[in-house]
Write a protein that holds these residues in place. Structure first.
Motif, mmCIF file in Angstrom:
data_model
loop_
_atom_site.group_PDB
_atom_site.id
_atom_site.type_symbol
_atom_site.label_atom_id
_atom_site.label_comp_id
_atom_site.label_asym_id
_atom_site.label_seq_id
_atom_site.Cartn_x
_atom_site.Cartn_y
_atom_site.Cartn_z
ATOM 1 N N ALA A 73 0.825 -1.209 0.000
ATOM 2 C CA ALA A 73 0.000 0.000 0.000
ATOM 3 C C ALA A 73 0.859 1.260 0.000
ATOM 4 O O ALA A 73 0.411 2.313 -0.451
ATOM 5 C CB ALA A 73 -0.915 0.000 1.222
ATOM 6 N N HIS A 74 2.083 1.149 0.492
ATOM 7 C CA HIS A 74 2.968 2.309 0.559
ATOM 8 C C HIS A 74 3.959 2.362 -0.593
ATOM 9 O O HIS A 74 4.819 3.252 -0.628
ATOM 10 C CB HIS A 74 3.728 2.313 1.891
ATOM 11 N N MET A 75 3.852 1.421 -1.519
ATOM 12 C CA MET A 75 4.778 1.386 -2.658
ATOM 13 C C MET A 75 4.127 2.063 -3.863
ATOM 14 O O MET A 75 2.925 1.981 -4.065
ATOM 15 C CB MET A 75 5.139 -0.058 -3.011
ATOM 16 N N ASP A 76 4.948 2.724 -4.643
ATOM 17 C CA ASP A 76 4.447 3.345 -5.862
ATOM 18 C C ASP A 76 5.397 3.004 -6.989
ATOM 19 O O ASP A 76 6.563 3.383 -6.936
ATOM 20 C CB ASP A 76 4.364 4.860 -5.683
ATOM 21 N N PRO A 77 5.076 2.272 -7.961
ATOM 22 C CA PRO A 77 3.801 1.616 -8.247
ATOM 23 C C PRO A 77 3.654 0.341 -7.418
ATOM 24 O O PRO A 77 4.634 -0.248 -6.984
ATOM 25 C CB PRO A 77 3.899 1.290 -9.734
ATOM 26 N N ALA A 78 2.434 -0.073 -7.234
ATOM 27 C CA ALA A 78 2.140 -1.277 -6.455
ATOM 28 C C ALA A 78 2.614 -2.515 -7.214
ATOM 29 O O ALA A 78 2.547 -2.563 -8.439
ATOM 30 C CB ALA A 78 0.641 -1.368 -6.194
ATOM 31 N N PRO A 79 3.115 -3.524 -6.481
ATOM 32 C CA PRO A 79 3.572 -4.745 -7.158
ATOM 33 C C PRO A 79 2.385 -5.508 -7.741
ATOM 34 O O PRO A 79 1.267 -5.408 -7.245
ATOM 35 C CB PRO A 79 4.243 -5.541 -6.037
ATOM 36 N N PRO A 80 2.620 -6.296 -8.805
ATOM 37 C CA PRO A 80 1.524 -7.065 -9.407
ATOM 38 C C PRO A 80 0.971 -8.077 -8.399
ATOM 39 O O PRO A 80 1.709 -8.767 -7.712
ATOM 40 C CB PRO A 80 2.174 -7.786 -10.586
ATOM 41 N N LEU A 81 -0.344 -8.160 -8.320
ATOM 42 C CA LEU A 81 -1.001 -9.025 -7.347
ATOM 43 C C LEU A 81 -0.668 -10.496 -7.586
ATOM 44 O O LEU A 81 -0.390 -11.245 -6.640
ATOM 45 C CB LEU A 81 -2.524 -8.811 -7.405
ATOM 46 N N ALA A 82 -0.680 -10.943 -8.831
ATOM 47 C CA ALA A 82 -0.409 -12.359 -9.127
ATOM 48 C C ALA A 82 0.993 -12.760 -8.690
ATOM 49 O O ALA A 82 1.193 -13.836 -8.117
ATOM 50 C CB ALA A 82 -0.607 -12.628 -10.616
ATOM 51 N N LEU A 83 1.964 -11.903 -8.928
ATOM 52 C CA LEU A 83 3.334 -12.198 -8.528
ATOM 53 C C LEU A 83 3.459 -12.246 -7.011
ATOM 54 O O LEU A 83 4.137 -13.115 -6.456
ATOM 55 C CB LEU A 83 4.289 -11.152 -9.110
ATOM 56 N N THR A 84 2.800 -11.348 -6.330
ATOM 57 C CA THR A 84 2.823 -11.313 -4.875
ATOM 58 C C THR A 84 2.234 -12.585 -4.288
ATOM 59 O O THR A 84 2.817 -13.211 -3.402
ATOM 60 C CB THR A 84 2.046 -10.089 -4.354
ATOM 61 N N VAL A 85 1.074 -12.988 -4.779
ATOM 62 C CA VAL A 85 0.412 -14.207 -4.283
ATOM 63 C C VAL A 85 1.265 -15.432 -4.581
ATOM 64 O O VAL A 85 1.442 -16.305 -3.727
ATOM 65 C CB VAL A 85 -1.006 -14.349 -4.889
ATOM 66 N N ALA A 86 1.827 -15.507 -5.773
ATOM 67 C CA ALA A 86 2.659 -16.655 -6.142
ATOM 68 C C ALA A 86 3.879 -16.766 -5.238
ATOM 69 O O ALA A 86 4.231 -17.870 -4.789
ATOM 70 C CB ALA A 86 3.079 -16.549 -7.601
ATOM 71 N N CYS A 87 4.520 -15.658 -4.943
ATOM 72 C CA CYS A 87 5.694 -15.681 -4.061
ATOM 73 C C CYS A 87 5.334 -16.148 -2.652
ATOM 74 O O CYS A 87 6.066 -16.937 -2.048
ATOM 75 C CB CYS A 87 6.339 -14.301 -3.995
#
Length: 171
Positions: free
Chosen positions: A48-62
């Motif tokens: 939420a504090h990152m700009d741009p936000a990381p991709p959701l699919a990559l985050t969930v996969a990790c």
């Protein structure tokens, strides 16, 4: 004496499809879900504090891959240890080492010993059991989680290297 023992490669006792779904019990599934939920919550707070936000699919996969690593370590395996000086002496040494690493003996016979985790009930999984069995006069079969088998193999190698170094120093 230990420097003459030889451990065979670890044989996997699980079917190939277990690599796709390594969960073996309800307690593992619950712990996996809790780790994934906590990981996603932490990454959502950070993202939420990152700009741009990381991709959701990559985050969930990790998070899912990271949470599944302990499950693969608990898949069952088997290893044979050949002791030149006799299986009963090595059997007792393995018993002492396994007990020293936090396992408690849960069953025993003339040539078989079973161990379970000595951790509190909520921290242990039934899949982390270990069993020792004397196969013949010089062979011991060790069955259990691959993580435990690898630790026993490392212990044997370290003791063997220490014994070899002691022999070389005395010569």
């Amino acid at each position: 004496m230990i420097m003459q023992s030889i451990a065979s490669p670890i044989v996997h006792l699980h079917p190939a499809w277990r690599y796709l779904l390594p969960v073996q019990s309800k307690s593992q599934l619950f712990m996996f879900g809790a780790i994934v939920a906590a990981g996603l919550a932490i990454l959502a707070a950070i993202g939420a504090h990152m700009d741009p936000a990381p991709p959701l699919a990559l985050t969930v996969a990790c998070v899912v891959v990271s949470a599944s690593i302990p499950l693969y370590a608990l898949l069952p395996g088997r290893m044979d240890i050949n002791a030149v000086f006799g299986a009963t002496d090595m059997f007792d040494l393995l018993h002492e080492h396994i007990v020293a690493t936090g396992y408690v003996q849960t069953g025993a016979g003339d040539s078989v010993r079973c161990y379970g985790s000595g951790s509190p009930r909520w921290q242990r999984w039934p899949e982390s059991r270990v069993s020792l069995c004397i196969r013949d006069s010089s062979t011991i079969r060790v069955e259990g989680a691959k993580l435990v088998l690898k630790e026993i193999r490392r212990w044997l190698e370290s003791v063997q290297s220490e014994a070899t170094a002691a022999v070389q120093r005395s010569a």
